[in-house]
Write a protein that holds these residues in place. Sequence first.
Motif, short mmCIF file in Angstrom:
data_model
loop_
_atom_site.label_atom_id
_atom_site.label_comp_id
_atom_site.label_asym_id
_atom_site.label_seq_id
_atom_site.Cartn_x
_atom_site.Cartn_y
_atom_site.Cartn_z
N UNK A 166 0.90 -1.28 -0.02
CA UNK A 166 0.07 0.16 -0.02
C UNK A 166 0.72 1.20 -0.15
N UNK A 167 0.47 2.32 -0.58
CA UNK A 167 1.12 3.66 -0.61
C UNK A 167 1.26 4.03 0.89
N UNK A 168 1.98 5.14 0.96
CA UNK A 168 2.48 5.43 2.37
C UNK A 168 1.33 6.17 3.14
N UNK A 222 11.61 3.39 4.71
CA UNK A 222 12.05 4.71 4.89
C UNK A 222 11.86 4.96 6.44
N UNK A 223 11.14 4.31 7.10
CA UNK A 223 10.84 4.41 8.50
C UNK A 223 10.36 3.20 9.23
N UNK A 224 10.57 3.27 10.43
CA UNK A 224 9.94 2.13 11.13
C UNK A 224 8.50 2.14 11.19
N UNK A 225 7.88 0.91 11.19
CA UNK A 225 6.68 0.73 10.98
C UNK A 225 5.76 1.52 12.12
N UNK A 226 6.25 1.47 13.26
CA UNK A 226 5.58 1.99 14.43
C UNK A 226 5.49 3.27 14.35
#
Length: 256
Positions: A166-168, A222-226
């Motif tokens: 899914x997109x950001x 690009x970044x942690x899921x949380x």
Amino acid sequence: MPTVNREASIMLAVMEPNPADPALHLPGPLASYGDAIPAYLRHAYSWAYLDPRTLRWLDRPAVVSAILWGNANRLMRDAVAEFVPGQRVLQAACVYGGFSALLAQRLGAHGALDVVDVAALQVANARRKLAGFRQAKIWQADLSVSGCVAADAYDGVCCFFLLHEVPEAERCRIVDNLLAAVRPGGRIVFVDYHRPRGWHPLRPVMSMVFRSFEPYAQSLFAAAIESRSARSAGFEWTKTTCFGGLYQKLVGTRRG
């Protein structure tokens, strides 16, 4: 070894879908083909999730195992092991192969499994595969829409290889909604791709796969899921990776 064989037999026992099956013709309350399907899904994944012709061969344990470089059974077992019998668990999106059956079996007859997917074809297919599990309920909803699932309703939430598809913007909303669904003391489990280590021999191969077939996967790294939701501050987090960092399991336990 006997445990692995039992779990593998469960997945192999799941019959491959037949496109002539009436269950795949989307009867009853399910939306018709294309209705309520997000544009990104129609654009990038119609071939994988919206076409009964490809569903027939993609929804096979051997294919799922090949896609995950032989790690499917291990990743499924590790995810399912985070939950205990008797819990009420939400599964975010249908999963090809035998994952839902393994999770339903883990929860047992006194547990409850809710499976939610945005695609009517996937909902119908999951209903067929889980027909023997009375504790399982499958329904259609867009997990990126606020209020799609009840707040504080689940002992556990499992998101197995959804976020890379899914997109950001939708990813952030999905993570936020799933965190909201976990009741105090409950647990959420994300299993998905992860940026492989620099020495990984499959790193260039996976880069090509992501470019060709998974257009939103690179943005997941690009970044942690949380970090996608402010609600994560209310959880205790642990993260593990495997297979040279290509896969990750992130577990959050809600405080309270």
